[in-house]
Design a protein around this motif. Structure first.
Motif, short mmCIF file in Angstrom:
data_model
loop_
_atom_site.label_atom_id
_atom_site.label_comp_id
_atom_site.label_asym_id
_atom_site.label_seq_id
_atom_site.Cartn_x
_atom_site.Cartn_y
_atom_site.Cartn_z
N VAL A 97 80.31 40.76 42.40
CA VAL A 97 79.67 41.56 43.44
C VAL A 97 78.17 41.44 43.24
O VAL A 97 77.65 41.86 42.20
CB VAL A 97 80.12 43.03 43.39
N ASN A 98 77.47 40.84 44.23
CA ASN A 98 76.02 40.63 44.14
C ASN A 98 75.64 39.87 42.87
O ASN A 98 74.64 40.17 42.21
CB ASN A 98 75.28 41.96 44.20
N GLY A 99 76.49 38.89 42.50
CA GLY A 99 76.20 38.06 41.35
C GLY A 99 76.60 38.66 40.02
O GLY A 99 76.43 38.02 38.98
N LEU A 100 77.15 39.89 40.02
CA LEU A 100 77.57 40.54 38.78
C LEU A 100 79.07 40.39 38.59
O LEU A 100 79.85 40.57 39.53
CB LEU A 100 77.20 42.02 38.80
N VAL A 101 79.48 40.08 37.35
CA VAL A 101 80.90 39.92 37.04
C VAL A 101 81.56 41.29 37.05
O VAL A 101 81.14 42.21 36.33
CB VAL A 101 81.08 39.25 35.67
N MET A 102 82.61 41.45 37.87
CA MET A 102 83.38 42.70 37.92
C MET A 102 84.87 42.37 37.94
O MET A 102 85.62 42.79 38.81
CB MET A 102 82.98 43.54 39.14
N ASP A 103 85.29 41.56 36.97
CA ASP A 103 86.68 41.11 36.92
C ASP A 103 87.61 42.27 36.57
O ASP A 103 87.46 42.87 35.48
CB ASP A 103 86.84 40.01 35.86
N ARG A 134 72.56 50.89 32.92
CA ARG A 134 73.69 51.79 33.14
C ARG A 134 74.94 50.99 33.54
O ARG A 134 74.91 50.15 34.44
CB ARG A 134 73.32 52.80 34.23
N ILE A 135 76.04 51.24 32.83
CA ILE A 135 77.34 50.64 33.13
C ILE A 135 78.10 51.56 34.07
O ILE A 135 78.03 52.78 33.95
CB ILE A 135 78.17 50.44 31.83
N PHE A 136 78.84 50.98 35.00
CA PHE A 136 79.73 51.74 35.88
C PHE A 136 81.15 51.25 35.64
O PHE A 136 81.42 50.05 35.72
CB PHE A 136 79.32 51.58 37.34
N LEU A 137 82.05 52.19 35.34
CA LEU A 137 83.38 51.80 34.91
C LEU A 137 84.45 52.68 35.52
O LEU A 137 84.20 53.82 35.92
CB LEU A 137 83.47 51.85 33.38
N THR A 138 85.65 52.11 35.59
CA THR A 138 86.87 52.85 35.91
C THR A 138 87.95 52.32 34.99
O THR A 138 88.26 51.13 35.02
CB THR A 138 87.28 52.66 37.38
N VAL A 139 88.51 53.22 34.15
CA VAL A 139 89.46 52.81 33.12
C VAL A 139 90.63 53.79 33.12
O VAL A 139 90.44 55.00 33.29
CB VAL A 139 88.79 52.80 31.72
N ILE A 140 91.85 53.27 32.92
CA ILE A 140 93.00 54.13 32.70
C ILE A 140 93.84 53.57 31.57
O ILE A 140 94.05 52.35 31.48
CB ILE A 140 93.86 54.30 33.98
N LEU A 141 94.25 54.47 30.67
CA LEU A 141 95.20 54.15 29.60
C LEU A 141 96.47 54.94 29.89
O LEU A 141 96.48 56.17 29.81
CB LEU A 141 94.62 54.53 28.24
N ALA A 142 97.54 54.24 30.25
CA ALA A 142 98.82 54.88 30.59
C ALA A 142 99.84 54.52 29.52
O ALA A 142 100.07 53.34 29.24
CB ALA A 142 99.30 54.41 31.96
N CYS A 143 100.45 55.55 28.90
CA CYS A 143 101.37 55.35 27.77
C CYS A 143 102.69 56.09 28.02
O CYS A 143 102.69 57.23 28.52
CB CYS A 143 100.74 55.85 26.48
N GLN A 144 103.80 55.43 27.66
CA GLN A 144 105.12 56.04 27.77
C GLN A 144 105.84 55.95 26.42
O GLN A 144 105.78 54.93 25.74
CB GLN A 144 105.96 55.32 28.83
N THR A 145 106.53 57.06 26.05
CA THR A 145 107.31 57.08 24.83
C THR A 145 108.76 56.75 25.14
O THR A 145 109.36 57.35 26.05
CB THR A 145 107.25 58.47 24.18
N VAL A 156 87.97 48.25 35.29
CA VAL A 156 87.01 47.51 36.13
C VAL A 156 85.64 47.98 35.68
O VAL A 156 85.33 49.18 35.75
CB VAL A 156 87.21 47.79 37.63
N VAL A 157 84.81 47.05 35.20
CA VAL A 157 83.51 47.40 34.64
C VAL A 157 82.41 46.62 35.36
O VAL A 157 82.50 45.40 35.49
CB VAL A 157 83.45 47.09 33.13
N ASN A 158 81.41 47.35 35.84
CA ASN A 158 80.20 46.73 36.37
C ASN A 158 79.14 46.80 35.27
O ASN A 158 78.61 47.87 34.98
CB ASN A 158 79.72 47.48 37.61
N PRO A 159 78.82 45.66 34.62
CA PRO A 159 77.94 45.70 33.45
C PRO A 159 76.48 45.93 33.79
O PRO A 159 75.68 46.23 32.90
CB PRO A 159 78.14 44.32 32.81
N GLY A 160 76.09 45.77 35.07
CA GLY A 160 74.68 45.88 35.41
C GLY A 160 73.86 44.77 34.77
O GLY A 160 74.38 43.88 34.11
N GLY A 161 72.54 44.83 34.96
CA GLY A 161 71.65 43.87 34.28
C GLY A 161 71.76 42.47 34.82
O GLY A 161 72.15 42.23 35.97
N TRP A 162 71.41 41.49 33.95
CA TRP A 162 71.30 40.08 34.35
C TRP A 162 72.10 39.16 33.44
O TRP A 162 71.79 37.98 33.34
CB TRP A 162 69.83 39.65 34.31
#
Length: 601
Positions: A410-416, A522-533, A559-565
């Motif tokens: 997105v706009n040249g930034l890696v957001m894999d 500044r980093i922008f992130l969305t993370v989920i850790l889902a665990c089942q027993t 999904v992490v937007n690292p910002g910067g260059w």
């Protein structure tokens, strides 16, 4: 570099540079003479690159008496400078892409990176410094040429006096030169005799009565004998010269072979020197980082070297963490560890029934966003990698760990987007999420964490964080502001699952906080850790459990937007290397922490 510079310096640059004339008495001295007298004076504030920690800092720069000096501020200019460069051998270069920057370099060893406030200020500084260089440089031309000639003569002398065969050739040539000297003396005597005869003949022609007198008692000359002698002498000269040519010719092949060997040695030496020079330049980039090698729009650091530098930094951090962990284990080695198979009872706020439901956070302004994002991410985590048809690619397959990604920018930034699956034995879903959520454990498994601050405790299961990560050169330092919510899931469990817990982290602008040092990306992130027993299929409810009966299935999405260059290829290489290591390190840490503790559901 200005190693003493600090981020807290208060000197602020004025709006324009101050240029003042030197303290000369009024005279008719021309402007050119004034420059040649080293009386140019220019002073003002510029930004100077200090080091990779503090970056650009305002400095008071003064050009006087052929020396460029800098001070922390104008008020300190009476107490001695912090550094100085003589412009006599300096090179002034305007930066190609940064219109405010110019560099003053001496022998590629001392490099001052300077930035003006405007492009006009930069042009003024560069013109004055270049004009000074041109005037002072012209006065040294004669002396430089004179030194060059001397060195050339010395080099020739050295090259002509080396080698055993050369000494033998010189000895033979000296013998032949001695022979030529002898023939020269003989010729001079013969020529003198002939000259006297011709002079006497001339006098006889003038006075026919006078007898022919050659002097020294010589009354007549044997012309035939003199001509034979003269011919023999000249023949001897020619023969000796021929011998000289033969001596030189005999050594010609040897000289050619020596020359070829020397040329080949020089070529190899130049190739080796170029190789060493390239290695030194690479080491200098890693050891003495400057603004040209920092992450940014003007960075000249190649992507492969960027990745190598980041990889080296991450390895160093991991080594430090492993050493710290070993020391921590050694401090606990005297404790008796007992395996307690029965279930544990949650303590403190986690023991309340409301924990994991979000009931205490419902009234908070962020709750609608928290609830919505958690539901979206839970749905996303439950989807398989083949269900959305968006081209998931597996990039790590290590036993129980499988990791997938989609390449997106997105706009040249890696957001894999990343999705990982892992299965571990001996822990529960709640234990896994407990250690992921609680800030007091984060420093134990997060290697790059420098500081973690709780900005607001929304509830026992919902916190607002400002998290600062360690600087890993050449990348800029980064931080993230996000909320974190731990939730128990009671609906749509997989067959055989006893329970399910999730932790969801998401960046937010709520009550936005600036980075602690003011320089973080500044980093922008969305993370989920889902665990089942999961319990064994033959498990009968009510039977006692031990950790060998526990299986935890983990789904991790981010999904992490690292910002910067940071360059895309380098980022993807880092992700490919670090994500599997992170998941192994974290799950291994939880297993180690729980193995001798009561089971917590």
């Amino acid at each position: 570099m200005d190693a003493n510079a600090g981020a807290g310096e208060s000197a602020s640059p004025p709006s324009s540079n101050e240029a003042a004339a030197g303290s000369q008495s009024q005279s008719d001295v021309s402007e050119e003479e004034e420059y040649l007298d080293n009386s140019i004076e220019l002073r003002g504030y510029l930004s100077k690159w200090t080091n990779y920690i503090y970056g650009w800092q305002p400095r008071y720069i003064v050009l006087k008496d052929g020396t460029l000096s800098y001070y922390k501020s104008e008020s300190e200019s009476d107490f001695g400078c912090r550094g100085a460069i003589s412009l006599t051998k300096a090179t002034i270069k305007a930066h190609e892409s940064d219109e405010l920057r110019f560099d003053v370099v001496v022998n590629n060893l001392n490099n001052w990176c300077l930035r003006a406030e405007t492009s006009e200020d930069r042009m003024h500084w560069v013109e004055v410094l270049q004009l000074y260089k041109e005037d002072t440089g012209s006065t040294d031309t004669t002396s430089l040429r004179r030194h060059g000639s001397t060195m050339s003569l010395q080099s020739n002398t050295i090259s002509l006096t080396s080698g055993g065969s050369l000494k033998k050739t010189q000895r033979n040539l000296r013998e032949k030169v001695g022979e030529l000297e002898t023939f020269k003396d003989i010729l001079f005597v013969q020529i003198e005799t002939l000259q006297r005869y011709f002079d006497a003949c001339s006098e006889v022609n003038k006075n026919n009565a006078q007898p022919l007198d050659l002097g020294d008692g010589l009354k007549s000359i044997d012309f035939k004998g003199e001509s034979i002698t003269f011919r023999a002498t000249t023949t001897g000269v020619l023969t000796t010269l021929q011998h000289c040519l033969e001596i030189i010719s005999e050594s010609d092949d040897s000289w050619k072979r020596k020359l070829e060997r020397e040329i080949d040695k020089r070529r190899r030496s130049e190739d080796q020197n170029k190789k060493f020079k390239d290695e030194i330049e690479k080491m200098k980039r890693l050891s003495y980082p400057g603004p040209d090698f920092e992450e940014g729009p003007h960075s000249t650091l190649p992507e492969d070297e960027f990745f190598d530098a980041v990889e080296t930094g991450l390895d160093k951090i991991e080594e430090d963490m492993q050493l710290r962990f070993k020391l921590k284990l050694q401090s606990q080695i005297s404790q008796t560890l007992v395996n307690v198979p029965h279930e544990a009872v949650a303590e403190g706020e986690e023991a309340r029934e409301e924990f994991g439901t979000g009931a205490e956070a419902i009234s908070h302004a962020l709750w609608p966003e928290i609830d919505r994002v958690c539901k979206e991410q839970l749905h996303y985590a439950r989807e398989g990698v083949g269900q959305d048809g968006n081209g998931w690619q597996i990039f790590a397959d290590e036993g129980e760990i499988k990791m997938y990604k989609r390449e997106e920018e997105v706009n040249g930034l890696v957001m894999d987007p990343l999705k990982a699956y892992h299965t571990v034995q001996g822990v529960t879903a709640r234990e896994m999420c407990h250690y992921f959520f609680m800030p007091e454990f984060r420093n134990d498994w997060e290697t790059t964490l420098e500081d973690c601050t709780i900005l607001e405790k929304i509830s026992a299961d919902t916190l607002l964080f400002l998290q600062t990560h360690k600087r890993i050169w050449p990348a800029s330092q980064r931080d993230a502001q996000f909320w974190s919510h731990m939730r128990k899931i009671t609906d749509n469990l997989e067959p055989g699952a006893r329970d399910m817990w999730v932790v969801c982290n998401n960046s937010t602008e709520y009550a936005k906080q600036e980075s602690k040092n003011g320089k973080c990306v500044r980093i922008f992130l969305t993370v989920i850790l889902a665990c089942q027993t999961h319990l064994p299929e033959d498990y009968v409810k009510g039977q006692p459990l031990n950790r060998n009966d526990l299986t935890c299935k983990i789904t991790y999405c981010s999904v992490v937007n690292p910002g910067g260059w940071a360059p895309a290829s380098a980022l993807r290489a880092v992700y490919k290397r670090e994500y599997p290591k992170f998941l192994k390190r974290f799950t291994g840490y939880v297993i180690d922490q729980c193995k001798d503790k009561p089971i917590m559901f």
